[in-house]
Design an enzyme around this catalytic site. Sequence first.
Site, mmCIF file in Angstrom:
data_model
loop_
_atom_site.group_PDB
_atom_site.id
_atom_site.type_symbol
_atom_site.label_atom_id
_atom_site.label_comp_id
_atom_site.label_asym_id
_atom_site.label_seq_id
_atom_site.Cartn_x
_atom_site.Cartn_y
_atom_site.Cartn_z
ATOM 1 N N VAL A 13 0.738 -1.101 -0.081
ATOM 2 C CA VAL A 13 -0.079 0.273 -0.104
ATOM 3 C C VAL A 13 1.005 1.254 0.083
ATOM 4 O O VAL A 13 1.775 1.490 1.014
ATOM 5 C CB VAL A 13 -0.951 -0.021 1.343
ATOM 6 C CG1 VAL A 13 -1.690 1.435 1.231
ATOM 7 C CG2 VAL A 13 -1.870 -1.150 1.224
ATOM 8 N N ALA A 109 7.422 -5.597 11.095
ATOM 9 C CA ALA A 109 7.267 -4.234 10.997
ATOM 10 C C ALA A 109 5.812 -3.762 10.985
ATOM 11 O O ALA A 109 5.262 -2.863 11.719
ATOM 12 C CB ALA A 109 7.815 -3.539 9.641
ATOM 13 N N ASP A 110 4.850 -4.666 10.354
ATOM 14 C CA ASP A 110 3.602 -4.355 10.593
ATOM 15 C C ASP A 110 2.934 -4.330 11.856
ATOM 16 O O ASP A 110 2.114 -3.604 12.245
ATOM 17 C CB ASP A 110 2.661 -5.102 9.663
ATOM 18 C CG ASP A 110 3.087 -6.654 9.783
ATOM 19 O OD1 ASP A 110 3.917 -7.201 10.552
ATOM 20 O OD2 ASP A 110 2.209 -7.670 9.328
#
Length: 258
Positions: A13, A109-110
Amino acid sequence: MLLAVDVGNTNLVFAVFDGDEVRARWRIATDPRRTGDEYAVWLLQLLSIENIERDQIKRIIVGSVVPRADHNLSVLAEKYFGITPLIAGRGAAEWGFAIDVDQPSSLGADRALNCIAAHDLVEGDKVVVDFGTATKFEALDYNGTYKGGIITPGINLSLDALVGKTAKLPRIAIRAPEGRSVIGRNTEDQMLIGIFWGYVAMMEGLIERMRSEIGRPTKVVATGGLAVLFDNHTDIFDVVDADLTIRGLKLLADRVAS
């Protein structure tokens, strides 16, 4: 403006922030082989459609769980925008919150970005649920310390395994079953009930177990593409924010800039 890039296992995204608002966002399938030039052809056209000039992008931050994609995204940032991107979790963009688990470096990371954004959204202890390729449950205390979590197969991954390992079960679309009955009258209804209500029961059960173990009032923050669908069929979520991960990128980038 800030360009925030969230690289997941399934989708990537791009989001443009104008101040605190998301001016535009676009989604593309994650492919580590895609070059910086290929990203540029796609992204620059979309910026133009939204009447955003390339030189209006002043900062770029990338949060990635696909390390093979990082280099080409850095090429995109440096070659086409003249910007060295921040990489979430590294250097100046270290997470900035305590990670109280056995292997702190293993936190994706997410998941870290969701924790940053959720702690900014709600006070007190919280559980963060992200419906992605895998569904992740994160436990944060009232100080924002990450205390651990749970990883389960995502609902689409579960459906893929069910269909892929059986000879006659058909491919179905994920949706809420009609009515509240959990006794299906045909094969497709039985599959849909099992996948959908089974997933709701799993999610609610795990969250209640986490709340019990935390032992204090705990808010639940949900994100990911299916969060809105599930929110219509359970009352367990306190906040649903589809942009939680990219908001975490924005908060991290602002902290570095301050």
